[in-house]
Write a protein that holds these residues in place. Structure first.
Motif, PDB file in Angstrom:
ATOM      1  N   ASP A 369       0.842  -1.184   0.000  1.00  0.00           N
ATOM      2  CA  ASP A 369       0.000   0.000   0.000  1.00  0.00           C
ATOM      3  C   ASP A 369       0.884   1.243   0.000  1.00  0.00           C
ATOM      4  O   ASP A 369       2.053   1.201   0.391  1.00  0.00           O
ATOM      5  CB  ASP A 369      -0.911   0.012   1.224  1.00  0.00           C
ATOM      6  N   SER A 370       0.322   2.360  -0.440  1.00  0.00           N
ATOM      7  CA  SER A 370       1.102   3.599  -0.500  1.00  0.00           C
ATOM      8  C   SER A 370       1.520   4.054   0.893  1.00  0.00           C
ATOM      9  O   SER A 370       0.825   3.811   1.886  1.00  0.00           O
ATOM     10  CB  SER A 370       0.277   4.704  -1.173  1.00  0.00           C
ATOM     11  N   LEU A 371       2.673   4.718   0.948  1.00  0.00           N
ATOM     12  CA  LEU A 371       3.217   5.195   2.219  1.00  0.00           C
ATOM     13  C   LEU A 371       2.884   6.671   2.422  1.00  0.00           C
ATOM     14  O   LEU A 371       2.865   7.449   1.462  1.00  0.00           O
ATOM     15  CB  LEU A 371       4.742   5.016   2.254  1.00  0.00           C
ATOM     16  N   PRO A 372       2.666   7.099   3.663  1.00  0.00           N
ATOM     17  CA  PRO A 372       2.438   8.528   3.937  1.00  0.00           C
ATOM     18  C   PRO A 372       3.754   9.296   3.860  1.00  0.00           C
ATOM     19  O   PRO A 372       4.821   8.753   4.116  1.00  0.00           O
ATOM     20  CB  PRO A 372       1.892   8.514   5.359  1.00  0.00           C
ATOM     21  N   ARG A 373       3.652  10.577   3.497  1.00  0.00           N
ATOM     22  CA  ARG A 373       4.858  11.404   3.426  1.00  0.00           C
ATOM     23  C   ARG A 373       5.268  11.925   4.797  1.00  0.00           C
ATOM     24  O   ARG A 373       6.439  12.210   5.030  1.00  0.00           O
ATOM     25  CB  ARG A 373       4.637  12.569   2.467  1.00  0.00           C
ATOM     26  N   THR A 374       4.317  12.053   5.693  1.00  0.00           N
ATOM     27  CA  THR A 374       4.592  12.447   7.078  1.00  0.00           C
ATOM     28  C   THR A 374       3.847  11.497   8.005  1.00  0.00           C
ATOM     29  O   THR A 374       2.881  10.836   7.604  1.00  0.00           O
ATOM     30  CB  THR A 374       4.140  13.888   7.347  1.00  0.00           C
ATOM     31  N   GLY A 375       4.280  11.426   9.237  1.00  0.00           N
ATOM     32  CA  GLY A 375       3.609  10.557  10.194  1.00  0.00           C
ATOM     33  C   GLY A 375       3.820   9.085   9.941  1.00  0.00           C
ATOM     34  O   GLY A 375       3.024   8.241  10.392  1.00  0.00           O
ATOM     35  N   TYR A 376       4.888   8.738   9.214  1.00  0.00           N
ATOM     36  CA  TYR A 376       5.169   7.315   8.942  1.00  0.00           C
ATOM     37  C   TYR A 376       5.732   6.636  10.187  1.00  0.00           C
ATOM     38  O   TYR A 376       6.536   7.220  10.922  1.00  0.00           O
ATOM     39  CB  TYR A 376       6.178   7.200   7.794  1.00  0.00           C
ATOM     40  N   GLY A 377       5.318   5.393  10.414  1.00  0.00           N
ATOM     41  CA  GLY A 377       5.856   4.622  11.530  1.00  0.00           C
ATOM     42  C   GLY A 377       5.566   3.149  11.373  1.00  0.00           C
ATOM     43  O   GLY A 377       4.439   2.756  11.034  1.00  0.00           O
ATOM     44  N   GLU A 378       6.565   2.320  11.550  1.00  0.00           N
ATOM     45  CA  GLU A 378       6.379   0.860  11.480  1.00  0.00           C
ATOM     46  C   GLU A 378       7.286   0.179  12.493  1.00  0.00           C
ATOM     47  O   GLU A 378       8.322   0.720  12.893  1.00  0.00           O
ATOM     48  CB  GLU A 378       6.661   0.333  10.066  1.00  0.00           C
ATOM     49  N   THR A 379       6.891  -1.019  12.912  1.00  0.00           N
ATOM     50  CA  THR A 379       7.649  -1.817  13.877  1.00  0.00           C
ATOM     51  C   THR A 379       8.011  -3.145  13.244  1.00  0.00           C
ATOM     52  O   THR A 379       7.171  -3.787  12.604  1.00  0.00           O
ATOM     53  CB  THR A 379       6.824  -2.061  15.158  1.00  0.00           C
ATOM     54  N   GLU A 380       9.251  -3.542  13.406  1.00  0.00           N
ATOM     55  CA  GLU A 380       9.719  -4.818  12.858  1.00  0.00           C
ATOM     56  C   GLU A 380      10.584  -5.523  13.895  1.00  0.00           C
ATOM     57  O   GLU A 380      10.985  -4.941  14.901  1.00  0.00           O
ATOM     58  CB  GLU A 380      10.513  -4.586  11.576  1.00  0.00           C
ATOM     59  N   ALA A 381      10.857  -6.780  13.658  1.00  0.00           N
ATOM     60  CA  ALA A 381      11.619  -7.581  14.621  1.00  0.00           C
ATOM     61  C   ALA A 381      12.379  -8.675  13.896  1.00  0.00           C
ATOM     62  O   ALA A 381      12.111  -8.993  12.727  1.00  0.00           O
ATOM     63  CB  ALA A 381      10.691  -8.195  15.672  1.00  0.00           C
TER      64      ALA A 381
END
Length: 551
Positions: A369-381
């Motif tokens: 899906d498209s990504l936001p230009r601001t306010g982006y945040g993701e968690t990975e492990a």
């Protein structure tokens, strides 16, 4: 980063085994002390043998030769730069220490003490009184740097010259700078280094500067609660997280065969990190990274073969300013020094990536899906669990389960996405064979496009009694006692989410969709040659050359 929309064309035609240190200074000191004991029986060179009817009422030391023990030794057996074999009728009441060679203990043999083996040759000098002592290594570039080092009080400054991994973006990254060490107290040491990076390949597109730099400082405390605190910064070329081949394997393949098995991007920023070691086995770490990450393009770097072929394009990444918070834990109960019967290695890390200045690449919605230009945040492990079982001195079983990728939030950036296939972990598949592009013609740059990956690996090793080596000046040159490796792997990489063709974020892909392989190989522990065949897909047998253990 200023372009409003960038599109990655998906329709065109068609990446540390970590081992514990071999021996410690205390092990070498103990071995030499035992060898030089006035009561020890010593042999220099040749092939010594203790017959089954004989008993040696003392420790036995061999330097530069071999020993076969069919009888009894009432003490330690110490072999330096040689071989030792304890047969089924042999008995050793103390330790058996073999440094710079190989130890074989037959079924039925009795060794009451420790069994310590290390293949790394030991540089020895025979003193006039007949005793043996460790000899300093020969002089090299490191000694040349030490010769011009400057010491001011407790601070020692040493020139530094090095090279990074050869790649299709920089060619040879030459590093020139200096390192400084300050011993503040017997338990506290501060290390600082700084160097410039000269990228030897010309970049006509000006996607990255010709010169980069790196600065870092590290404080290490070795008290009751050992810890490390550091800070680093620079402008460097980094590889994406998908690394199915080691840096050495990728670099050699690039310079010789024009095959670069990593993707690269420019990172400019700083990092603060630290770790604490509550126990010998346990380490807890954390870090904060603030950086600007931008796309770089492949250049016409030199290669010895296939020089007229174009390089594999270096994929676009999601340019932007990022902040990454990470925390990890490592449990390392392995010990290659004493070869225990059973041991573990476990590692896990969680990362939170955010950005308020993002210029994302436009990917097909079937992939992301498209990504936001601001306010982006993701968690990975990521996690890595390994177990090792020694059946006897010549045989070992090992198992590993590992995984990495998306936990929640916005979709992963391209530089943090995954693929599978290649040297690790599915050796029976070509490079990035499973990259989550379901089209018949994958992207010509073959970027890693999956959200998650997971694999299970099994391995059986047996040391072969083969010797195609010779000794020159105390060093073993050639192949000696290689390991036969039988292995099988299973794993997959997939997209996470609720859309069609994706696996729900709270689930793991069904095992029936995983790929698997079997294979055979032979390794000298620093160099391995493997053949692997897929059990699921009609893929040709893969030949893999590794410069490290699989795991």
């Amino acid at each position: 980063a200023q372009n409003p929309v960038r599109t990655l064309d998906i329709g065109g035609p068609r990446r540390d085994s970590t081992t514990a240190r071999c021996y410690t200074a205390s092990i070498l000191t103990a071995a030499l002390a035992g060898f030089n004991s006035p009561t020890a029986v010593n042999a220099f060179g040749g092939n010594a043998r203790i017959p089954a009817a004989d008993t040696i009422p003392a420790s036995y030391g061999v330097a530069g030769g071999s020993i076969r023990i069919d009888g009894t030794v009432l003490g330690d057996v110490i072999v330096i730069n040689g071989e030792a074999r304890v047969s089924a009728t042999g008995t050793v009441t103390g330790d058996v220490i073999v440094l710079g060679g190989h130890l074989t203990v037959a079924p039925g043999a009795r060794v009451r003490g420790r069994r310590i083996q290390c293949d790394q040759p030991i540089r020895l000098a025979r003193l006039p009184n007949g005793k043996m002592a460790a000899r300093p290594p020969g002089r090299g570039l490191g000694h040349l740097a030490s010769d011009v080092a400057v010491t001011v009080g407790d601070v020692r400054v040493t020139p530094f010259l090095g090279v990074g991994t050869y790649n299709r973006v920089e060619a040879v990254p030459i590093q020139v700078g200096a390192k400084a060490t300050w011993t503040a107290t017997p338990q506290d040491r501060v290390r600082m280094e700084g160097y410039g990076v000269l990228r030897t390949a010309r970049d006509p597109s000006a996607s990255r500067p010709t010169v980069g730099w790196h600065l870092s400082g590290l404080w290490t405390h070795e008290g009751t609660l050992p810890f490390t605190v550091g800070v680093a910064g620079g402008s460097t070329i980094n590889s994406t997280v998908d690394r199915s081949y080691s840096a050495l394997a990728s670099g050699l393949s690039a310079v010789f065969l024009r095959r670069d098995y990593r993707d690269w991007y420019l990172q400019r920023g700083s990092r603060v990190f630290g770790s604490v070691r509550p126990t010998t086995e346990l380490t807890v770490s954390a870090a904060i990274d603030v950086s600007r990450q931008t796309t770089v393009l492949a250049v016409d770097a030199f290669s010895l073969l296939h020089g007229t072929e174009p390089w594999r394009p270096n994929p676009l990444i999601d340019d932007g300013s990022y902040r990454t918070l990470s925390a990890g834990i490592t449990w390392d109960a392995r010990s290659e020094v004493t070869h225990p019967v059973f041991n573990w290695y476990a590692q896990a890390e969680v990362r939170r990536v955010t950005s308020n200045d993002l210029a994302p690449v436009s990917l097909p919605t079937t992939i992301r899906d498209s990504l936001p230009r601001t306010g982006y945040g993701e968690t990975e492990a990521s996690f890595d669990l390994r177990g090792y079982l020694r059946l006897d001195p010549a045989q070992r079983l090992a198992a590993r389960i590992s995984g990495a990728g998306y936990l929640g939030g916005d979709p992963l950036t391209i530089q943090n996405r995954r693929a599978i296939g290649g040297a690790d972990p599915l050796m029976g598949y070509p490079f990035r064979a499973i990259n989550c592009d379901r089209r018949l013609k994958p992207d010509p740059a073959m970027p890693a496009l999956c959200d998650r990956e997971m694999a299970v690996q099994l391995e059986y090793r047996r040391t072969l009694p083969l010797d195609f080596s010779t000794r020159i000046g105390g060093y073993s040159i050639g192949v000696h006692s290689p390991d036969l490796v039988l292995f099988s792997d299973a794993g997959s990489a997939w997209l996470a989410g609720d859309s069609a063709g994706r696996v729900p974020a709270n689930k793991v892909q069904a095992l029936r969709e995983w790929r698997s392989d079997v294979g055979i190989g032979i390794t000298t522990r620093t160099l391995g040659l493997y053949l692997a065949k897929s059990l699921v897909d009609p893929v040709a047998v893969q030949l893999q050359l590794l410069f490290n253990l699989r795991f």
